[in-house]
Design a protein around this motif. Structure first.
Motif, PDB file in Angstrom:
ATOM      1  N   THR A   1       0.820  -1.204   0.000  1.00 56.31           N
ATOM      2  CA  THR A   1       0.000   0.000   0.000  1.00 56.31           C
ATOM      3  C   THR A   1       0.856   1.256   0.000  1.00 56.31           C
ATOM      4  OG1 THR A   1      -0.099  -0.045   2.427  1.00 56.31           O
ATOM      5  CG2 THR A   1      -1.860  -1.165   1.227  1.00 56.31           C
ATOM      6  N   ARG A   2       2.176   1.086   0.242  1.00 58.15           N
ATOM      7  CA  ARG A   2       3.114   2.204   0.215  1.00 58.15           C
ATOM      8  C   ARG A   2       4.407   1.762  -0.450  1.00 58.15           C
ATOM      9  NH1 ARG A   2       3.748   5.060   5.959  1.00 58.15           N
ATOM     10  NH2 ARG A   2       5.114   6.321   4.625  1.00 58.15           N
ATOM     11  N   LEU A   3       5.124   2.718  -1.007  1.00 55.44           N
ATOM     12  CA  LEU A   3       6.432   2.465  -1.593  1.00 55.44           C
ATOM     13  C   LEU A   3       7.495   2.822  -0.566  1.00 55.44           C
ATOM     14  CD1 LEU A   3       8.046   1.794  -4.280  1.00 55.44           C
ATOM     15  CD2 LEU A   3       8.186   4.275  -4.568  1.00 55.44           C
ATOM     16  N   THR A   4       8.365   1.872  -0.239  1.00 52.93           N
ATOM     17  CA  THR A   4       9.399   2.079   0.774  1.00 52.93           C
ATOM     18  C   THR A   4      10.753   1.711   0.192  1.00 52.93           C
ATOM     19  OG1 THR A   4       7.819   1.482   2.511  1.00 52.93           O
ATOM     20  CG2 THR A   4      10.157   1.541   3.109  1.00 52.93           C
ATOM     21  N   ARG A   5      11.695   2.634   0.265  1.00 51.68           N
ATOM     22  CA  ARG A   5      13.046   2.370  -0.221  1.00 51.68           C
ATOM     23  C   ARG A   5      13.837   1.655   0.866  1.00 51.68           C
ATOM     24  NH1 ARG A   5      16.955   6.999  -2.967  1.00 51.68           N
ATOM     25  NH2 ARG A   5      18.480   5.553  -3.926  1.00 51.68           N
ATOM     26  N   LEU A   6      14.404   0.489   0.529  1.00 53.30           N
ATOM     27  CA  LEU A   6      15.094  -0.352   1.499  1.00 53.30           C
ATOM     28  C   LEU A   6      16.584  -0.493   1.201  1.00 53.30           C
ATOM     29  CD1 LEU A   6      12.480  -3.254   1.702  1.00 53.30           C
ATOM     30  CD2 LEU A   6      12.689  -1.291   3.233  1.00 53.30           C
ATOM     31  N   THR A   7      17.112   0.323   0.312  1.00 53.16           N
ATOM     32  CA  THR A   7      18.505   0.155  -0.105  1.00 53.16           C
ATOM     33  C   THR A   7      19.465   0.284   1.067  1.00 53.16           C
ATOM     34  OG1 THR A   7      17.937   1.036  -2.281  1.00 53.16           O
ATOM     35  CG2 THR A   7      20.271   0.982  -1.687  1.00 53.16           C
ATOM     36  N   SER A   8      19.295   1.323   1.883  1.00 48.26           N
ATOM     37  CA  SER A   8      20.234   1.522   2.996  1.00 48.26           C
ATOM     38  C   SER A   8      20.085   0.435   4.050  1.00 48.26           C
ATOM     39  CB  SER A   8      20.006   2.901   3.626  1.00 48.26           C
ATOM     40  OG  SER A   8      18.675   3.018   4.125  1.00 48.26           O
ATOM     41  N   GLU A   9      18.854  -0.035   4.315  1.00 45.73           N
ATOM     42  CA  GLU A   9      18.649  -1.080   5.326  1.00 45.73           C
ATOM     43  C   GLU A   9      19.300  -2.399   4.907  1.00 45.73           C
ATOM     44  OE1 GLU A   9      15.845   2.060   6.180  1.00 45.73           O
ATOM     45  OE2 GLU A   9      16.376   0.989   4.342  1.00 45.73           O
ATOM     46  N   LEU A  10      19.310  -2.699   3.608  1.00 46.09           N
ATOM     47  CA  LEU A  10      19.848  -3.965   3.131  1.00 46.09           C
ATOM     48  C   LEU A  10      21.348  -3.908   2.868  1.00 46.09           C
ATOM     49  CD1 LEU A  10      17.020  -5.181   0.719  1.00 46.09           C
ATOM     50  CD2 LEU A  10      17.482  -5.885   3.064  1.00 46.09           C
ATOM     51  N   ARG A  11      22.005  -2.818   3.237  1.00 45.73           N
ATOM     52  CA  ARG A  11      23.449  -2.742   3.070  1.00 45.73           C
ATOM     53  C   ARG A  11      24.188  -3.484   4.183  1.00 45.73           C
ATOM     54  NH1 ARG A  11      24.756   0.469  -1.083  1.00 45.73           N
ATOM     55  NH2 ARG A  11      23.368   2.197  -1.611  1.00 45.73           N
ATOM     56  N   HIS A  12      23.485  -3.899   5.226  1.00 47.01           N
ATOM     57  CA  HIS A  12      24.131  -4.675   6.281  1.00 47.01           C
ATOM     58  C   HIS A  12      24.708  -5.953   5.680  1.00 47.01           C
ATOM     59  CE1 HIS A  12      22.967  -2.336   9.779  1.00 47.01           C
ATOM     60  NE2 HIS A  12      21.755  -2.218   9.273  1.00 47.01           N
ATOM     61  N   ARG A  13      25.922  -6.286   6.079  1.00 47.72           N
ATOM     62  CA  ARG A  13      26.575  -7.477   5.530  1.00 47.72           C
ATOM     63  C   ARG A  13      25.932  -8.761   6.038  1.00 47.72           C
ATOM     64  NH1 ARG A  13      31.174 -10.717   6.763  1.00 47.72           N
ATOM     65  NH2 ARG A  13      32.263 -11.405   4.883  1.00 47.72           N
ATOM     66  N   VAL A  14      25.438  -8.753   7.276  1.00 39.78           N
ATOM     67  CA  VAL A  14      24.827  -9.946   7.875  1.00 39.78           C
ATOM     68  C   VAL A  14      23.364 -10.022   7.443  1.00 39.78           C
ATOM     69  CG1 VAL A  14      24.335 -11.151  10.015  1.00 39.78           C
ATOM     70  CG2 VAL A  14      26.378  -9.729   9.831  1.00 39.78           C
ATOM     71  N   PRO A  15      22.928 -11.109   6.792  1.00 42.35           N
ATOM     72  CA  PRO A  15      21.556 -11.185   6.291  1.00 42.35           C
ATOM     73  C   PRO A  15      20.489 -10.965   7.350  1.00 42.35           C
ATOM     74  CG  PRO A  15      22.885 -12.944   5.336  1.00 42.35           C
ATOM     75  CD  PRO A  15      23.727 -12.288   6.394  1.00 42.35           C
ATOM     76  N   ASP A  16      20.651 -11.569   8.537  1.00 41.85           N
ATOM     77  CA  ASP A  16      19.614 -11.437   9.568  1.00 41.85           C
ATOM     78  C   ASP A  16      19.488  -9.993  10.060  1.00 41.85           C
ATOM     79  OD1 ASP A  16      18.962 -14.086   9.408  1.00 41.85           O
ATOM     80  OD2 ASP A  16      20.265 -14.703  11.043  1.00 41.85           O
TER      81      ASP A  16
END
Length: 406
Positions: free
Chosen positions: A255-270
């Motif tokens: 229902t909304r567009l959310t940019r996740l690029t910075s959040e997914l820059r963590h090296r650890v997947p969890d």
């Protein structure tokens, strides 16, 4: 080597080690396992692996894997045996401070034919390839399982497989030129060299177009109908971020567009998944793909993010809004992007037909229509992004090349 050793005598990385002796004992047992499987992992190669681990992180399974593969294997036939033995011998990794515990490996229950304690030498025994073959077969079966029906232990193993995917993109020709051994004559450099040498022509300089990775944009549907698959798809997006952090953008749509690029820059997947989950305000909500795609194109795509990019939309196509608007925005995206890829987890189901309103509106503007329901399907998606196996367009074969991105 410091005291962060590999673990106990069976190669269990989940138990802390007490010193370098634990690492040597663990690696000795692993070398014996390889010899039992037919790999010539002699003392010299074992010493080379231990020396390599002195310069690597022994808590990182990928470092240990490649250190052993590059030192203990001497023949191409050794590689599949090495992979089977590595999967059977090691069961996890020691968590670093501040790092969540790693997923449990599903093959930890398989009996390893030798131990690292040195209680017996199996160099003269018959190879036990059947044990390792059974282990590899179990992992291979799991690769094709639908992630929506996995147990927690199986899901943890699939998450590990997804984290190892290489989703690096294809290279494109840049407008900028760079010095090259052949190509277009670089007159300026040639003249400057001529002047420095007093007018003597000694060398002709050339230049060619630089090649750089193509941008990848992933739009992941996190609505209620995609809940069983959203986690795996976001983990795939994290793997794509690791493969090309500077050329990859990730958004969630619902229902909304959310940019996740910075959040997914963590090296650890969890850690990356935790940060992404906290950032998504509409998890398991409704679906308004047309409106969210329009917002993406207005705010980011039209300004350059989608131009010449490979855009991946991961959704089942259940559009709660106006399907006509989705079709209009897909046509707009099709004109901007280099390639449009749609990953629908339901595509792999027997008898599936794209009859939902969203899929009917989107299909004419899709270049590749793939599934995203399993680890193997996500590996196929990575191949499509990297142009390892190029397909002809699924739908919309009449694209005018002049309207495509560079």
């Amino acid at each position: 080597m410091d005291g962060r050793g590999m673990g106990g005598p069976r190669g269990d990385l989940s138990r802390p080690a007490t010193g370098a002796g634990d690492v040597i004992a663990t690696m000795t047992g692993f070398a014996r396992t390889l010899r039992a499987a037919g790999v010539d992992a002699g003392p010299e190669r074992l010493q080379a692996m231990v020396a390599a681990l002195d310069h690597l992180d022994v808590l990182d399974p990928r470092d240990v894997y490649w250190a052993g593969r590059l030192t203990l294997c001497a023949d191409p036939d050794d590689l599949p045996r090495y992979d089977r033995c590595f999967a059977a011998y090691f069961s996890g990794e020691t968590a670093r401070p501040g790092r969540p515990p790693p997923p449990t490996v599903i093959v930890r229950h398989v009996a390893v034919p030798v131990t690292a304690s040195g209680d017996r030498d199996t160099r003269d025994e018959e190879p036990t390839d059947d044990v390792h073959t059974a282990t590899a077969s179990a992992v291979e079966v799991l690769r094709h399982r639908d992630v929506s029906g996995l147990s927690p232990a199986e899901r943890a193993e699939v998450n590990r497989l997804i984290a190892l995917l290489d989703a690096s993109t294809e290279l494109r020709r840049s407008r900028r030129l760079t010095p090259a051994p052949s190509g277009r004559l670089d007159q300026a450099r040639t003249v400057r060299t001529l002047l420095r040498r007093g007018g003597e022509v000694s060398r002709l300089h050339h230049r060619a177009h630089r090649r750089k990775p193509r941008r990848v944009v992933l739009l992941v549907d996190v609505s209620g109908s995609m809940t069983p698959y959203a986690d795996a798809l976001l983990r795939f997006a994290h793997a794509a971020m690791r493969s090309g952090a500077r050329t990859t953008e990730v958004f969630s749509v619902g229902t909304r567009l959310t940019r996740l690029t910075s959040e997914l820059r963590h090296r650890v997947p969890d850690l990356a998944m935790t940060a992404a989950s906290d950032a998504i305000p509409d998890w398991s909500g409704g679906t308004r793909l047309g409106e969210e795609l329009k917002e993406f194109l207005d705010r980011f795509g039209q300004r350059g993010m989608a131009r010449g990019a490979i855009v991946v939309i991961a959704s089942d196509g259940w559009e709660r809004g106006d399907a006509g608007l989705l079709g209009e925005q897909m046509a707009r995206l099709h004109r901007l992007a280099h390639r449009v890829v749609w990953a629908n987890p339901h595509k792999a189901r027997p008898g599936y037909e794209p009859l939902t309103g969203g899929m009917v509106a989107a299909l004419p503007h899709i270049d590749d229509f793939v599934a995203g329901h399993s680890a193997d399907a996500l590996a196929e998606l990575a191949e499509v992004i990297g142009a390892v196996r190029r397909r002809s367009p699924v739908i919309g074969a009449g694209r005018d090349e002049r309207n495509r991105g560079a």
